[in-house]
Design a protein around this motif. Structure first.
Motif, PDB file in Angstrom:
ATOM      1  N   TYR A  43       4.763   5.511   3.138  1.00 17.12           N
ATOM      2  CA  TYR A  43       4.249   4.362   3.873  1.00 17.12           C
ATOM      3  C   TYR A  43       2.772   4.536   4.202  1.00 17.12           C
ATOM      4  O   TYR A  43       2.287   5.631   4.414  1.00 17.12           O
ATOM      5  CB  TYR A  43       5.039   4.169   5.171  1.00 17.12           C
ATOM      6  N   PHE A  44       2.083   3.431   4.254  1.00 10.40           N
ATOM      7  CA  PHE A  44       0.678   3.411   4.657  1.00 10.40           C
ATOM      8  C   PHE A  44       0.619   2.621   5.952  1.00 10.40           C
ATOM      9  O   PHE A  44       0.950   1.438   5.980  1.00 10.40           O
ATOM     10  CB  PHE A  44      -0.177   2.726   3.590  1.00 10.40           C
TER      11      PHE A  44
ATOM     12  N   ALA B  11      -5.988   4.722  12.454  1.00  9.78           N
ATOM     13  CA  ALA B  11      -7.312   5.310  12.316  1.00  9.78           C
ATOM     14  C   ALA B  11      -7.234   6.684  11.665  1.00  9.78           C
ATOM     15  O   ALA B  11      -8.107   7.080  10.913  1.00  9.78           O
ATOM     16  CB  ALA B  11      -7.970   5.398  13.688  1.00  9.78           C
TER      17      ALA B  11
ATOM     18  N   ARG C 280       0.820  -1.211   0.000  1.00  6.15           N
ATOM     19  CA  ARG C 280       0.000   0.000   0.000  1.00  6.15           C
ATOM     20  C   ARG C 280       0.850   1.256   0.000  1.00  6.15           C
ATOM     21  O   ARG C 280       0.338   2.355   0.243  1.00  6.15           O
ATOM     22  CB  ARG C 280      -0.918   0.005   1.235  1.00  6.15           C
ATOM     23  N   ALA C 281       2.154   1.091  -0.194  1.00  6.34           N
ATOM     24  CA  ALA C 281       3.046   2.262  -0.184  1.00  6.34           C
ATOM     25  C   ALA C 281       3.155   2.838  -1.589  1.00  6.34           C
ATOM     26  O   ALA C 281       3.162   2.111  -2.577  1.00  6.34           O
ATOM     27  CB  ALA C 281       4.427   1.861   0.326  1.00  6.34           C
TER      28      ALA C 281
ATOM     29  N   GLY D 255      -2.132   2.399   8.078  1.00  3.55           N
ATOM     30  CA  GLY D 255      -3.421   1.809   8.429  1.00  3.55           C
ATOM     31  C   GLY D 255      -4.001   2.291   9.736  1.00  3.55           C
ATOM     32  O   GLY D 255      -4.976   1.735  10.219  1.00  3.55           O
TER      33      GLY D 255
ATOM     34  N   ARG E 113      -1.463   9.322   8.636  1.00  3.20           N
ATOM     35  CA  ARG E 113      -0.797  10.559   8.287  1.00  3.20           C
ATOM     36  C   ARG E 113       0.180  10.253   7.171  1.00  3.20           C
ATOM     37  O   ARG E 113       0.664   9.136   7.042  1.00  3.20           O
ATOM     38  CB  ARG E 113      -0.063  11.141   9.487  1.00  3.20           C
ATOM     39  N   VAL E 114       0.473  11.264   6.397  1.00  2.95           N
ATOM     40  CA  VAL E 114       1.445  11.092   5.339  1.00  2.95           C
ATOM     41  C   VAL E 114       2.797  10.817   5.973  1.00  2.95           C
ATOM     42  O   VAL E 114       3.203  11.446   6.923  1.00  2.95           O
ATOM     43  CB  VAL E 114       1.508  12.360   4.484  1.00  2.95           C
ATOM     44  N   ARG E 115       3.450   9.814   5.458  1.00  4.76           N
ATOM     45  CA  ARG E 115       4.767   9.501   5.997  1.00  4.76           C
ATOM     46  C   ARG E 115       5.661   9.177   4.808  1.00  4.76           C
ATOM     47  O   ARG E 115       5.825   8.015   4.444  1.00  4.76           O
ATOM     48  CB  ARG E 115       4.686   8.319   6.956  1.00  4.76           C
TER      49      ARG E 115
END
Lengths: 514, 504
Positions: A99-100, A104, A56-57, A102, A107-109
């Motif tokens: 990165y995702f 709740a 999911r990245a 997951g 945030r963008v990372r």
């Protein structure tokens, strides 16, 4: 499976180096492959890698395209922790991994990693920790561990603690007093022996030790004493426990013959002025230090070769943090530490923290905290108290404008540039783009890093990719200069690996509007 | 695993008001092996929410940020897939270059909301645009602004009555504007002041739909319903910083003779089509009649739904036999073409976790219609039939189906689906806090309604993980999965089938 991803002209995040080679760049295309996993290194020699899910990245390489402009080369991440970006041209380039997590409120990372300029690339984005991942926890009370302690220094209630440390289990626990039904047998005042009975299930829900898997445990009698008016804690007796195996719902006995190992002499001394002299480089209005740390620990590795921040350390010297506050020389004298660990695993961590006000557009002025710190195996002495290894970068600019002079009109893809620190030789920089909102305590609760660029130590600038910044928001830049023994080449190949001595120092700019 | 959305309790109750998906179709056949993969086309698209007036005038636009979304095309490549990565932008656009001709899975994994969706398409442009009726965020009342209700013609006020004020184009939705203030028996509000501080303001032009409706719970055909009793179409213009007076006289709206006749038994008969053994007797029935101001032509834009008929005690809807209440004389203040009724029947499906722990998910069959024929309401669409996974019975538990198995089915016995949503769910026994163990959505695959066979895309199924699939078949006139997946129409039907558990 072959793919021919296109070049999508748009943006670039390029690293500018202070000393660039003039060799002509060989033609591309090339393939960028990276793997990311958390590797557990067991004491029995087993190595288990848990891949980081990259399915999911968002994966991209930012580089110069055929027309010399900035281009995005999209890539593919997979659940098994690998990513690949094909058809990337030679030349300066950075890999973006968004990165995702997951959570709740995701945030963008975004993390950007500088890439070697030529050839196919295999990057290791992984980290490691000591221990094994297949832990079984005690769930059936009572699962008693009876530790037959002997050889204690006459016990002092309210000053002494019992510590059990099992790095292969990622476990450390401090025992201070009896807890009915869970912990029984803390020594009485003056006692030199006692059987400490711990319900591994109800008291701790702790992992069970298996001797056949290399699990080992150490026990320390930890004592707090007054030194120069401050409370300092360190072991006075210690031992490695004989190998033992626990079974859920069963009782296990183990003997702990504590002794005084050859003492490790530590000077509890910190050159606070040496830290504070660097404050002016953090931010012109950085406040006086509002927090300091001084600790000696043992890590389950030879720290000059490799260090894992994920591993659970054993603390050997701790100081009441109020004591180390203040300014000027700090020297409490020598302390003999009954360390049961090999000296090559022992390191000190010394930090000074400074508040920086970062005004947000809504008028809220959260405090960001900059750090100057050092982790090193070279323990303090009277002649050489703990001191910084590297200072903050200097002369930070945003698209050529003084970053501390309220830059304006810098555009959506400004170049962030700086001069190397006056102190130390950087091996890498972490350039964080801070956006308003979020809750990252490292930079205060009013800002959070929307992106972090991992930049080689010989670089002095980075161009932000065009779509990273939203023109309607303000941003600030935090640059962390890092000094460590890993070479630039090693860090390009494995940017998250580190060894000691490791120093760091932050500079944080005021907010600017793109 | 990313626990993006808890699978249970899913919310089939809302489904008729959510985006269903569109028709078109082709079967799974990919390009021939000798197709020149490298010289494909450029697949582009966008996702922009556009706010429009009734007459189509653009009022505002909101690009959905795709910069941090995963954009990919998965092209058939023998028994596997060739993944072609693309790029999303902050302005809502995306592009993938080098996409081979023929159908591909267009994957869009979004950060916000966590959805991971695949669309089976051969289009060169796919629009996820969403039209919305009315302002995104209009002017609001300033501190102390008042709305004076110079309103008469009320039916003598009774406890429990509500006066609702709706201006769809201005997003004014005041369900109970007087909040029970009138005394019993009141027929004239006499300029009753309502504090309008911070509330969206109405600016009603002549002929612009706006409604002031008195609702009451009362008996119709022997059951307690909540429905309009008096109404009017008000005209007013509110301005920030000014008080405004709404002057209007309510009257009895025209009566719509409405036959309420629900063949619940016909829905119940589809239980074994949902799953032959695991679906239990229905345990929830949902009904509503609403007016959809967002119905523009045969398309439904995002908008509020205005209540027309609700049952005060929903338990009267429960049961598995026919429910015939006869003809209800229903006062209706809204345009007839806006009226839709929806009937949804929810079934429990036992789907134990691999740990043995009991677990129940929900499946549903439902429809939304606006041709009130007087006939009994029956399923307009029933579940797919005879599904197989990797050539095996997909209603049974299976193991070793492979990393990219083919899912096949037969079209429903009743109705013509325009789309299928294949929801791949996975059992997560130890999810991160605060999620409980259960079934979580892994990915959602959208295919046109005439497709009866798909190969699951790359990297969806992982080893050592237990999955299941919920296939929702949908029927919506005008649906277009391949080019405009977010399009909604007023008339819609859906039916679920729940497959067995399986491992890769």
């Amino acid at each position: 499976m072959t793919s021919y991803p296109p070049r999508i002209a748009a943006l670039l995040a390029l690293v500018g180096c202070a000393d660039q080679s003039s060799d002509p760049e060989p033609p591309g295309p090339r393939t960028i492959v990276a793997r990311e996993a958390l590797t557990f290194r067991g004491a029995d020699g087993a190595s288990t890698s848990l891949p980081v899910d990259l399915g999911r990245a968002v994966i991209q390489v930012v580089a110069r395209g055929d027309n010399g402009g900035l281009a995005i080369y999209p890539g593919e991440g997979t659940h098994d922790g690998t990513l690949v970006v094909r058809d990337v041209p030679s030349g300066p380039a950075m890999l973006r991994v968004d990165y995702f997590d997951g959570s709740a409120e995701p945030r963008v990372r975004n993390e950007y990693f500088a890439l070697p300029e030529t050839g196919d690339v295999e990057l290791d984005l992984g980290t490691w920790r000591a221990g094994r991942p297949d832990l079984q926890r005690a769930i059936t009370p009572p699962t008693e561990l009876a530790v037959q302690m002997s050889g204690l220094a006459p016990w002092r209630a309210n000053e002494d603690l019992a510590v059990i440390y099992a790095p292969n289990l990622g476990f450390v626990n401090v025992f201070t007093e009896d807890v009915p039904g869970a912990i029984i047998g803390m020594p009485a005042t003056g006692a030199t022996a006692s059987t400490l009975r711990i319900d591994w299930a109800s008291a701790l829900f702790a992992p069970l030790a298996r001797a056949d898997r290399g699990d080992r445990a150490w026990m320390m009698q930890f004592r707090f004493r007054a030194m120069g008016g401050d409370l300092v804690g360190a072991p006075v007796r210690a031992t490695e426990l004989p190998p033992f195996t626990q079974h859920d719902g069963q009782r296990t006995e183990v003997a702990a013959a504590l002794a005084e190992p050859a003492p490790l002499r530590v000077r509890v001394a910190m050159d606070r002025d040496a830290f504070d002299e660097l404050r002016r480089f953090i931010h012109p209005r950085a406040g006086l230090s509002d927090g300091r740390g001084f600790a000696i620990s043992s890590s389950p590795s030879v720290v000059t070769e490799e260090m894992s921040l994920e591993s659970v350390p054993a603390e050997l010297v701790v100081i009441d943090s109020n004591g180390v506050h203040g300014r000027g020389p700090y020297d409490l004298g020598d302390l003999d530490v009954a360390s049961p660990f090999p000296i090559e695993t022992v390191f000190g961590r010394f930090v000074s923290q400074y508040p920086v006000e970062l005004r947000r557009p809504d008028g809220f002025v959260p405090i960001a905290h900059a750090e100057i710190g050092a982790m090193t195996h070279e323990l303090p002495t009277q002649a050489a108290p703990a001191a910084p290894l590297i200072g903050p970068v200097t002369a930070v600019t945003v698209n050529g404008q003084d970053a501390f002079g309220a830059p304006r009109g810098v555009g959506a893809a400004p170049v962030i540039a700086w001069e190397p620190p006056a102190l130390g030789t950087p091996s890498a920089y972490e350039v964080s783009v801070l956006g308003p909102g979020g809750d990252d305590e490292r930079y205060g609760y009013g800002w959070f890093p929307v992106a972090v660029f991992h930049v080689p130590g010989d670089a002095t600038s980075v161009q932000l990719p065009p779509e990273l910044l939203d023109p309607t928001f303000p941003y600030a830049i935090a640059i962390r200069a890092i000094a460590q023994p890993r070479t630039g080449e090693q860090l390009l190949a494995a940017p998250r690996q580190l060894a000691l001595p490791y120093g760091w120092a932050d500079a944080i700019t005021p907010a600017f509007q793109p | 695993m990313t626990p993006s959305m808890p699978m249970i309790p899913t919310s089939p109750r809302l489904l008729l008001s959510l985006a269903l998906l569109a028709a078109c179709g082709d079967n799974l056949a990919g390009p021939a092996d000798d197709d020149p993969m490298a010289t494909g086309h450029r697949l582009t698209g966008e996702h922009i929410v556009r706010y429009r007036a009734f007459n189509g005038t653009l009022l505002d636009r909101y690009p959905v940020d795709l910069w941090d979304s995963v954009i990919e095309a998965h092209a058939p490549d023998g028994d596997g897939w060739r993944v072609i990565p693309g790029q999303g932008h902050r302005d809502g656009s995306f592009e993938i270059r080098g996409v081979p001709d023929g159908h591909v899975w267009l994957r869009i994994a979004r950060r916000f909301g966590g959805s991971d969706a695949y669309y089976w398409t051969d289009a060169e442009r796919v629009s996820f645009d969403e039209p919305v009726l009315g302002l995104a965020d209009g002017a609001r009342g300033e501190d102390g602004d008042q709305l004076f209700l110079a309103v008469d013609g009320l039916d003598a006020w009774q406890p429990g009555d509500e006066l609702s004020f709706y201006v769809p184009e201005d997003n004014v939705i005041s369900q109970d504007v007087v909040a029970g203030a009138p005394a019993p028996g009141t027929t004239d509000l006499g300029g009753l002041p309502i504090d309008w501080t911070g509330r969206l303001l109405a600016d009603v032009e002549p002929d612009e739909p706006a409604f002031l409706v008195q609702y009451r719970v009362r008996e119709l055909a022997g059951v307690e319903v909540r429905a309009p009793i008096r109404a009017t179409n008000p005209l007013l213009r509110q301005v920030p910083g000014d008080d405004t007076t709404l002057t209007a006289t309510l009257t009895e709206p025209p009566v719509l003779p409405y036959r309420f006749w629900w063949a619940r038994d016909a829905f119940e008969a589809e239980r074994t089509a949902i799953h032959p053994t695991r679906a239990g007797a229905s345990y929830y029935h949902e009904y509503a009649m609403t007016a959809l101001p967002g119905l523009i032509g045969d398309e439904v834009w995002g908008s509020m739904d205005l209540p027309v008929l609700l049952f005060a005690d929903p338990s009267v809807l429960e049961g598995t036999t026919e429910l015939d209440l006869g003809v209800l004389p229903l006062p209706n203040p809204y345009p007839r073409e806006w009226l839709f009724d929806s009937h949804v029947v929810v079934f429990p499906v036992a789907l134990p976790l691999p740990s043995g722990e009991e677990y129940t998910i929900e499946a549903a069959i439902g429809l939304r219609r606006n041709d009130f024929t007087g006939e009994a309401v029956r399923p307009a669409l029933t579940p797919i039939r005879a599904p197989t996974l990797a050539g095996r019975d997909a209603f049974a538990d299976q193991s070793g189906v492979g990393a990219s198995p083919v899912l096949e089915w037969q079209l429903p016995e009743t109705g013509a689906p325009t789309a299928h949503r294949i929801q791949v769910i996975e059992a997560v026994l130890a999810p991160p806090f605060p999620f409980p163990p259960g079934w979580y959505i892994t990915a959602e695959l959208y295919v046109p309604g005439d497709v009866t066979s798909v190969r699951l895309p790359a990297d969806v199924l992982r080893p050592d993980t237990t999955y299941s699939i919920v296939v929702r078949s949908m029927a919506q006139p005008g649906q277009d999965i391949r080019a405009r997946p977010m399009r909604n129409s007023g008339v819609a039907a859906f039916a679920d089938a729940v497959l067995g558990r399986f491992t890769r």
